[in-house]
Design an enzyme around this catalytic site. Structure first.
Site, short mmCIF file in Angstrom:
data_model
loop_
_atom_site.label_atom_id
_atom_site.label_comp_id
_atom_site.label_asym_id
_atom_site.label_seq_id
_atom_site.Cartn_x
_atom_site.Cartn_y
_atom_site.Cartn_z
N MET A 196 6.93 -0.51 -6.73
CA MET A 196 7.20 0.79 -7.33
C MET A 196 7.07 1.94 -6.32
O MET A 196 7.84 2.89 -6.34
CB MET A 196 6.24 0.99 -8.51
N CYS A 197 6.09 1.82 -5.39
CA CYS A 197 5.89 2.93 -4.46
C CYS A 197 7.10 3.12 -3.55
O CYS A 197 7.49 4.25 -3.24
CB CYS A 197 4.64 2.68 -3.63
N THR A 198 7.72 2.02 -3.17
CA THR A 198 8.91 2.10 -2.32
C THR A 198 10.04 2.76 -3.10
O THR A 198 10.76 3.63 -2.60
CB THR A 198 9.36 0.68 -1.90
#
Ligand SMILES: [Zn+2]
Length: 422
Positions: A196-198
């Site tokens: 998700m962070c990417t």
């Protein structure tokens, strides 16, 4: 205080019983590169340090995001914004006295070959196939041969780990001797799941933009004014897919990323899976064990591919995969492709991205004459994009032409011979 490894050492010196050989107790200085400092890479680094490796290097280009903290256990709230490789190295060195870890902040592709040559072993703990494939092909390119004989001193093995949800694998790659990642590339379906962070803040691939549109933009009522709030993205609803495709394309343009297609959009929507911390631990532990066996010689290495399935009960199995004859990376040969003579360049670009044997996205394509007909990124992008709508013969691609295809995914070019179907 230096940590004591006398228990490991007495294990290595054991004789009799089922022990075949003594292991080398002087493995502590064995120089290992860990590629990736995300969920899996952090676990690998910790496991290596705990087993007594004291000369480690870790490389990663990313900085720590708040959303990493749930599973990337070497990072704390105060570390948000700092480079992952730096914080991971600091943390492990503090916990494991005597262990020296060098960190590199940057892209794999930006390091000189001399950097990779300086290691005895590389372990990849990466979250995407593209970077793992690049690592594998780079290590293959370092192997020197003389009169058809491989120089064993130029072989740097790669222990490749990977996880996806409850599933994972470890592969021991001995470049040019056994199969490389490209030899078995068709086993990996084109990857469609991302952390998700990417997706939220560091998109690099067209897939990241699609995941952003289908997960973040779709849920945001100020962006998604078309469908009622709470509606789930339905891959079988063409209006939904079209909405996601259009928003992904817009984001890709903003981030200067190419390759978002309707087909890719459909693939990404159909397959979204979270990272699971305990799967990372299991796979990382196995990569560290393989490193320990290789560096000490105390036991045989995995030959050569371990799969772990944790979804329906628990299953692991080991397969001895074989080198692929004509592998584009480790057995350099030209690959042939038959396509209709009416194919446009865009259709060819889609085809080589979807072909399970190739999986080449963001390519640049050149003719035998050296003329470049397409570049997917950089200053030549705009100039060559107009070629996408043209049919291949119009671009000077003759029957039997050998196209030279470069891609960020692999470190050496692919030669693709084109045959027309009439
Ligand atoms: Zn290969």
């Amino acid at each position: 205080m230096t940590r004591s490894y006398h228990q490991i050492e007495s294990f290595l010196k054991r004789t009799g019983g089922t022990a075949e050989e003594e292991g080398n107790v002087n493995y502590h200085d064995f120089k290992i590169l860990v590629v990736g400092a995300g969920g899996l890479g952090c676990e690998v680094l910790k496991a290596l340090a705990m087993v007594g490796f004291q000369n480690l290097t870790i490389i990663d280009m990313d900085t720590i995001e708040y959303s990493n903290l749930n599973r990337q256990f070497l990072f704390r709230k105060k570390d948000v914004g700092r480079p992952k490789s730096e914080v991971a190295a600091e943390f492990v060195m503090k916990k494991v006295p005597g262990c020296k870890i060098t960190h590199v902040v940057g892209r794999l592709e930006d390091q000189p070959l001399s950097f990779y040559k300086s290691f005895k072993l590389v372990i990849s703990g990466l979250d995407n196939l593209g970077a793992r494939r690049w690592t594998s092909s780079t290590l293959c390119s370092l192997v020197e041969t003389k009169n058809g004989e491989i120089n064993p001193n130029t072989i740097i093995p790669l222990i490749d780990g990977g996880t996806e949800g409850f599933q994972g694998h470890v592969m021991v790659i001995v470049p040019k001797v056994g199969p490389c990642l490209d030899c078995i590339i068709s086993l990996f379906p084109p990857q469609k799941t991302f952390p998700m962070c990417t997706i939220a803040s560091q998109p690099r691939l067209p897939e990241h933009c699609i995941a952003w549109a289908s997960q973040i933009a779709w849920e945001n009522p100020t962006i998604n004014t078309e469908f009622p709030h709470g509606t789930k993205v339905d891959a079988d609803n063409p209006a939904h897919v079209q909405w996601v495709y259009e928003h992904a394309l817009q984001r890709a343009e903003e981030k200067n990323i190419s390759g978002v297609t309707y087909r890719l959009t459909l693939g990404v929507i159909k397959n979204i899976m979270p990272a699971i911390a305990s799967t990372n631990s299991l796979i990382a532990a196995q990569t560290a064990n393989e490193a320990f066996k290789y560096a000490t010689g105390c036991a045989n290495n995995l030959d050569n591919y371990l799969v772990y399935y944790g979804k329906d009960g628990i299953n692991t199995s080991v397969e001895s995969l074989e080198k692929k004859k004509g592998c584009l990376v480790c057995d350099m040969q030209t690959m042939s492709k038959s396509i209709p003579a009416t194919f446009t360049l865009q259709q060819l670009v889609d085809e080589i991205s979807d072909d399970p044997e190739l999986q080449v996205s963001n390519p640049s394509i050149g003719l035998e004459s050296g003329q470049i007909i397409f570049v997917s990124r950089g200053p030549l992008k705009e100039q060559t994009e107009k070629n996408l709508g043209l049919e291949l013969p119009q671009l000077g691609v003759k029957e039997g032409e050998e196209l030279i295809i470069n891609s960020p995914a692999i470190s050496s070019p692919i030669f693709l011979k084109i045959h027309y179907e009439y």
